[in-house]
Design an enzyme around this catalytic site. Structure first.
Site, PDB file in Angstrom:
ATOM      1  N   LYS A 116       3.443   0.776  -3.362  1.00  0.00           N
ATOM      2  CA  LYS A 116       3.882   2.137  -3.056  1.00  0.00           C
ATOM      3  C   LYS A 116       4.617   2.245  -1.718  1.00  0.00           C
ATOM      4  O   LYS A 116       5.528   3.057  -1.558  1.00  0.00           O
ATOM      5  CB  LYS A 116       2.688   3.084  -3.097  1.00  0.00           C
ATOM      6  CG  LYS A 116       2.207   3.389  -4.506  1.00  0.00           C
ATOM      7  CD  LYS A 116       1.083   4.397  -4.479  1.00  0.00           C
ATOM      8  CE  LYS A 116       0.775   4.916  -5.877  1.00  0.00           C
ATOM      9  NZ  LYS A 116       0.500   3.870  -6.853  1.00  0.00           N
ATOM     10  N   GLU A 200       0.085   9.598   3.681  1.00  0.00           N
ATOM     11  CA  GLU A 200       1.181  10.512   3.366  1.00  0.00           C
ATOM     12  C   GLU A 200       0.749  11.950   3.615  1.00  0.00           C
ATOM     13  O   GLU A 200      -0.452  12.259   3.592  1.00  0.00           O
ATOM     14  CB  GLU A 200       1.567  10.412   1.871  1.00  0.00           C
ATOM     15  CG  GLU A 200       2.502   9.297   1.517  1.00  0.00           C
ATOM     16  CD  GLU A 200       2.899   9.376   0.035  1.00  0.00           C
ATOM     17  OE1 GLU A 200       3.778   8.608  -0.347  1.00  0.00           O
ATOM     18  OE2 GLU A 200       2.331  10.188  -0.706  1.00  0.00           O
ATOM     19  N   ARG A 293       7.523   1.445 -17.003  1.00  0.00           N
ATOM     20  CA  ARG A 293       7.049   1.266 -18.379  1.00  0.00           C
ATOM     21  C   ARG A 293       7.311   2.552 -19.149  1.00  0.00           C
ATOM     22  O   ARG A 293       7.770   3.548 -18.587  1.00  0.00           O
ATOM     23  CB  ARG A 293       5.554   0.970 -18.393  1.00  0.00           C
ATOM     24  CG  ARG A 293       4.745   2.020 -17.621  1.00  0.00           C
ATOM     25  CD  ARG A 293       3.265   1.856 -17.797  1.00  0.00           C
ATOM     26  NE  ARG A 293       2.486   2.646 -16.868  1.00  0.00           N
ATOM     27  CZ  ARG A 293       2.236   3.935 -16.969  1.00  0.00           C
ATOM     28  NH1 ARG A 293       2.736   4.622 -17.985  1.00  0.00           N
ATOM     29  NH2 ARG A 293       1.496   4.566 -16.081  1.00  0.00           N
TER      30      ARG A 293
END
Length: 445
Positions: A116, A200, A293
């Site tokens: 990430k 974050e 995906r």
């Protein structure tokens, strides 16, 4: 076109991939664990191979067993579905080095988006908006505290290698951060083998909106609209709809352009999803992560854009052009998906069991992608998803009306299920208004 396809997955997604493969004249090969021997996807495949006991590590995550099955059946390609090995870059590389076709993005793209922190930095460099946060892992607690002080509380503490809503915690002050940091780090090491943590900005009221992208065989990346995914429990989705009731034409243009830039930044091929957080008051959105995906909620995009995303995946993997004109993508109508899980409808705790009754609804604008039928057993070894109920209509109001009828007509006896929750949601004023956010389920409870 690919001539034979091994589906390295189970349940509803395996059944759904097999359906498209057979429609296209592709020989469909299933692999299954001992626990799944009697599920519909096994019977519907042209050929099926037992690959191990119920434990996923010994079956659906057993790369050697899956590759052996591919070799024994003469499979030409492998489709991983979602979950299990679908975002495992090493497996993707092994498949391709074995001379097989991988129906998914390249291993380099999976690797780039799997971390990430790396993904955030790549997206920022590509001009995709990212939320305020760390550009390197918070190596220790003091580093995390300093970063949070600079970002401003509340903050989200996230596992860099996490996904699927796992490995996250919210800290409203330094005391909470100290607790959440240790908790997330320990969880990440245990679950993902990587204890890296990022910090974050946390937005208390936010919407979860994602964009479906498709990297074509000719190198172009196109966006097939957005999906609203804000009805969640424990950061995991329960309902998705397309288009999002929060997204105006101008905002949609910005969303889609950013998603295309995200795909281009990593040379993306095949199907993927760019997930974002949308602040309702400012209409600012921020990159969250990219799922490399096919998504669980892909059917709502299929309805609105009139495409079969699995077919498009197979065409990209075969080096073929898409069935649609990339320059003339036009959304039509509205679609809603509800995840029918074997879980308590109040606390959402898993409730496996034998399916004594299974009656699916039908009618105009109603589709059911199911993994089970009467007589099957929902075991505790896998995800609780039993089926996806998808409804569509010319308008959101029509889709909701059809959803009410379909939910009322879906009969399941045996395992606990969350159909009562959807009955409640479809009468909820906040949901009906379209002005909801990720806190809607907690407010209903």
């Amino acid at each position: 076109m690919i001539e034979s396809l091994l589906v390295a997955n189970r349940g509803e997604i395996a059944r759904r991939i097999i359906r498209t493969a057979k429609r296209l004249g592709i020989r469909a090969i299933a692999v299954y664990s001992e626990a799944d021997a009697h599920l519909p996807f096994v019977a519907e495949a042209d050929e099926a191979v037992l690959i191990g006991p119920p434990n996923p590590a010994q079956s659906y995550r057993n790369t050697e067993a899956i590759l052996a099955a591919a070799k024994a059946t003469g499979a030409q390609a492998i489709h991983p579905g979602y979950g299990f090995l679908s975002e495992n870059a090493e497996f993707a590389r092994t498949v391709e080095s074995s001379g097989l076709i991988w129906v998914g993005p390249g291993a380099d793209a999976i690797t780039a988006m799997g971390d990430k922190i790396n993904a955030r930095n790549l997206m920022a460099a590509a001009g995709v908006p990212v939320a305020p946060g760390t550009t390197d892992p918070a190596a220790d607690l003091d580093t995390a505290v300093a970063a949070a002080s600079e970002i401003g509380y509340p903050v989200m503490v996230k596992a860099a290698a996490g996904g699927g809503g796992m490995g996250m915690g919210v800290a409203v002050d330094e005391a909470a951060l100290r607790t959440e940091y240790d908790k997330v780090r320990a969880f990440a090491e245990r679950m993902f083998g990587d204890g890296s943590v990022l910090i974050e900005r946390y937005f208390p009221r936010v919407r979860h909106v994602e964009v479906q992208i498709l990297g074509l065989a000719d190198g172009r990346v196109v966006a097939l609209g957005e999906r609203e995914c804000s009805v969640q429990r424990r950061n995991q989705k329960l309902v998705e709809e397309s288009p999002s009731p929060a997204v105006s034409p101008e905002l949609r243009e910005r969303f889609l352009a950013a998603a295309v830039r995200a795909g281009e930044a990593v040379g993306y091929r095949n199907a993927g999803t760019v997930e974002c957080l949308l602040e309702p008051e400012t209409n600012e959105f921020f990159f969250l992560e990219m799922n490399t995906r096919l998504q669980v909620e892909h059917p709502v995009t299929e309805y609105v854009y009139g495409v079969d995303l699995v077919e498009e995946q197979l065409r990209v993997a075969s080096g073929l052009a898409p069935t649609f004109d990339p320059d003339a993508l036009t959304p039509r109508g509205h679609a809603i998906e509800m995840r029918i899980n074997a879980e308590d409808p109040k606390r959402f705790l898993p409730g496996p069991g034998v399916v004594r009754t299974w009656v699916e609804p039908a009618g105009e604008g109603v589709r059911v992608d199911s993994g089970y039928t009467e007589g099957n057993t929902v075991t505790p070894f896998y995800d609780s998803l039993m089926a996806k109920l998808i409804v569509s209509g010319d308008t959101r109001e029509q889709a909701i009306a059809r959803a009410r009828t379909a939910v009322a007509g879906f009969q399941i006896e045996g395992p606990k299920n969350n159909l009562p929750f959807f009955k409640e949601l479809l009468e909820n004023e906040e949901f009906l208004s379209g002005a909801y956010d990720t806190g809607i389920v907690s407010r209903m409870r």
